[in-house]
Write an enzyme that holds these catalytic residues in place. Structure first.
Site, PDB file in Angstrom:
ATOM      1  N   HIS A 303       0.916  -1.193   0.023  1.00 23.45           N
ATOM      2  CA  HIS A 303      -0.065   0.041  -0.016  1.00 23.45           C
ATOM      3  C   HIS A 303       0.945   1.342   0.082  1.00 23.45           C
ATOM      4  O   HIS A 303       1.994   1.225   0.418  1.00 23.45           O
ATOM      5  CB  HIS A 303      -0.846  -0.007   1.209  1.00 23.45           C
ATOM      6  CG  HIS A 303      -2.090  -1.135   1.382  1.00 23.45           C
ATOM      7  ND1 HIS A 303      -1.847  -2.184   1.403  1.00 23.45           N
ATOM      8  CD2 HIS A 303      -3.403  -0.775   1.306  1.00 23.45           C
ATOM      9  CE1 HIS A 303      -3.001  -2.788   1.337  1.00 23.45           C
ATOM     10  NE2 HIS A 303      -3.924  -1.877   1.121  1.00 23.45           N
ATOM     11  N   ASN A 334       7.865  -4.012   3.460  1.00 20.54           N
ATOM     12  CA  ASN A 334       6.619  -3.685   3.588  1.00 20.54           C
ATOM     13  C   ASN A 334       5.890  -4.059   4.901  1.00 20.54           C
ATOM     14  O   ASN A 334       5.419  -3.209   5.750  1.00 20.54           O
ATOM     15  CB  ASN A 334       5.776  -4.263   2.669  1.00 20.54           C
ATOM     16  CG  ASN A 334       3.953  -4.313   2.961  1.00 20.54           C
ATOM     17  OD1 ASN A 334       3.717  -3.249   2.842  1.00 20.54           O
ATOM     18  ND2 ASN A 334       3.465  -5.240   2.421  1.00 20.54           N
ATOM     19  N   GLU A 436      13.932  14.913  -3.427  1.00 21.11           N
ATOM     20  CA  GLU A 436      13.400  15.802  -4.395  1.00 21.11           C
ATOM     21  C   GLU A 436      14.747  15.723  -5.768  1.00 21.11           C
ATOM     22  O   GLU A 436      14.272  15.580  -6.698  1.00 21.11           O
ATOM     23  CB  GLU A 436      13.376  17.227  -4.046  1.00 21.11           C
ATOM     24  CG  GLU A 436      12.036  17.606  -3.230  1.00 21.11           C
ATOM     25  CD  GLU A 436      12.264  18.995  -3.034  1.00 21.11           C
ATOM     26  OE1 GLU A 436      11.045  19.639  -2.752  1.00 21.11           O
ATOM     27  OE2 GLU A 436      13.377  19.841  -2.635  1.00 21.11           O
ATOM     28  N   GLU A 456      13.044  21.682   3.900  1.00 25.31           N
ATOM     29  CA  GLU A 456      13.689  20.511   2.928  1.00 25.31           C
ATOM     30  C   GLU A 456      15.035  20.160   3.109  1.00 25.31           C
ATOM     31  O   GLU A 456      15.566  19.152   2.602  1.00 25.31           O
ATOM     32  CB  GLU A 456      13.607  21.071   1.285  1.00 25.31           C
ATOM     33  CG  GLU A 456      14.524  22.072   0.960  1.00 25.31           C
ATOM     34  CD  GLU A 456      14.477  22.487  -0.524  1.00 25.31           C
ATOM     35  OE1 GLU A 456      13.730  21.954  -0.911  1.00 25.31           O
ATOM     36  OE2 GLU A 456      15.154  23.428  -0.794  1.00 25.31           O
TER      37      GLU A 456
END
Length: 466
Positions: A303, A334, A436, A456
């Site tokens: 998910h 996961n 990013e 950031e």
């Protein structure tokens, strides 16, 4: 609770990446978590486990009452007859326990005990003396906890007269380590089935987040400038009501998924449904990833927006099981590393915060239980090399964008999609800037430039605090 941040003597932490700006770690931050019994339901005295906001509790000759005779802070409280309520989970770092209590209706005076276990519920010892219940309104007693490590509690009643218990508050420091809601992983993640389920759409109920403004899923920006046009098939914007995503039709998976998390989303009104299915709203000319497309691949149906973050209704939980919300995720990644991070973020909600979350993946090539793979499902689904998440944590309130400052806590995590990964998510803390750089996205673009620039490059210190 006082603001302990003002009294901290910090020492610098070396950077975990190439950035020059590093946050200095505080001592373990305090937490306050209250079980108010408002999110549970149990109308009979027969012994049973009950899912509440803090986790599973066992009720024996006890129920959750909402009658006029029930003393309560809110609309519900516990009513115990000749029995007890017991935590089925442990909590770490606890310093003080607070319990509101009183007599039920016109029942006579009775007594009860608080007991504590330090070995996972195998043995219990009494905390303090018996408490004689004479109160006709709710009163609060506090209990100091001097032991270190994990503890759990039992409230045990004597006699047949009834009492009410409400608002059990845990105050401590560090990561409480409790499981909030139903864990997001289960056997359904790895099972694929031989035949595909019928694709379906999302049904949005009243519990779906708003489409704009506070608590909306895309409040802090569209990281890749995704568009809901056929020409944007590899950066296709989909509003799935309970979350928003950028879908990549060529890769057969999301680029990223964004959602808001608060206490209204994790009420345990439904359990995990495991009703995996393709999304019927996908354009007809695009490849449809089915519920069985991961079968035998050695990767979980991982998910993005977790099942346990959407337990307020069957509509909400069903939305998370659409295959457009899945990536091929190494089972260890996961079921352990990622599950631990997801649970930690739900803990922040119980502690009085709301969280804005963006999860994504990038690259090609991961390692599952069958070894390395670049794609699965005959090349139709890309196996990402990395799985990342950014979580912005703010106290509950309004005007969310305006409340974010350079000191707001933000957690950025980037993990390799491999099965030998460490289960401790804090080992993979990074910066928004690093994510990013790897993805080409602009995260938290709705914030003023000066605030976003500061956030950031922040490096969170992990579960012990920001």
């Amino acid at each position: 609770m006082p603001d302990v941040q003002k009294d901290l003597k910090n020492s610098p932490t070396p950077p975990k990446n190439g950035d020059t700006t590093v946050t200095t770690p505080p001592a373990p931050v305090p937490y306050t978590i209250t079980e108010d019994f408002e999110q549970g339901s149990k109308t009979a005295y027969a012994a049973a486990d009950v899912s509440l906001s803090t986790g599973s509790w066992n009720f024996n000759d006890a129920l959750i009452g909402n009658l006029a005779a029930d003393l309560k802070d809110g609309s519900k409280s516990v009513r115990i007859r000749t029995g007890d309520i017991t935590m089925n989970f442990d909590i770490n770092g606890l310093k003080t326990l607070y319990i509101k209590h009183g007599k039920y209706g016109t029942d006579a005076t009775s007594t009860w005990q608080l007991l504590m276990s330090t070995d996972g519920g195998a043995n219990y010892t009494q905390v303090g003396a018996d408490i004689t219940e004479t109160n006709t309104t709710l009163v609060t007693d506090s209990f100091k906890v001097s032991v270190t490590g994990k503890v759990r509690f039992e409230i045990k009643k004597a006699g047949t007269t009834r009492i009410n218990i409400d608002d059990i508050t845990f105050k401590g420091t560090g990561d409480p380590g409790i499981t909030i809601g139903t864990p997001d992983t289960g056997s359904g993640d790895t099972a694929g089935g031989s035949s595909a389920s019928t694709p379906r759409d999302v049904t949005a109920g009243a519990d779906a987040p708003p489409t704009s403004g506070d608590n909306s899923n895309l409040l802090f920006g569209n990281p890749s400038n995704a568009l809901s046009t056929l020409a944007s098939m590899d950066n296709y914007l989909i509003d799935q009501k309970y979350y928003v995503e950028s879908y990549n039709a060529t890769k057969g998976e999301p680029n990223w998924v964004s959602w808001h998390l608060d206490a209204t989303n994790t009420t345990n009104a439904t359990s995990r449904l495991d009703n995996f299915a393709g999304w019927s709203g996908l354009p007809a000319t695009w490849y449809q990833v089915e519920s069985n497309s991961y079968s035998g691949s050695g990767f979980d149906r991982g998910h993005n927006c977790p099942s346990a973050d959407r337990t307020s209704s069957t509509d909400a939980n069903s939305s998370t099981f659409l295959m457009t919300n899945m990536i091929p995720q190494a089972p260890q990644n996961n079921q352990q590393t990622w599950a631990n991070l997801e649970n930690y973020l739900r803990e922040q909600v119980v502690a009085g915060n709301e969280v804005y979350i963006i999860m994504g993946s990038y690259g090609t090539g991961g390692i599952g239980t069958n070894g390395a793979a670049s794609t699965i499902n005959s090349g139709h689904v890309n196996v990402p090399s990395n799985v990342w998440k950014v979580a912005l944590i703010i106290p509950k309130g309004d005007g969310d964008v305006a409340r974010v400052t350079a000191s707001t806590r933000v957690i950025a995590v980037n993990t390799p999609n491999i099965n030998t990964i460490n289960s401790d998510w804090t080992k993979y803390i990074t910066t928004i800037k690093d994510i990013e750089t790897a993805t080409g996205y602009t995260l938290l673009s709705s914030l003023p430039a000066s605030v976003r620039t500061a956030l950031e490059v922040k490096v969170d210190t992990g579960a012990s605090g920001s």
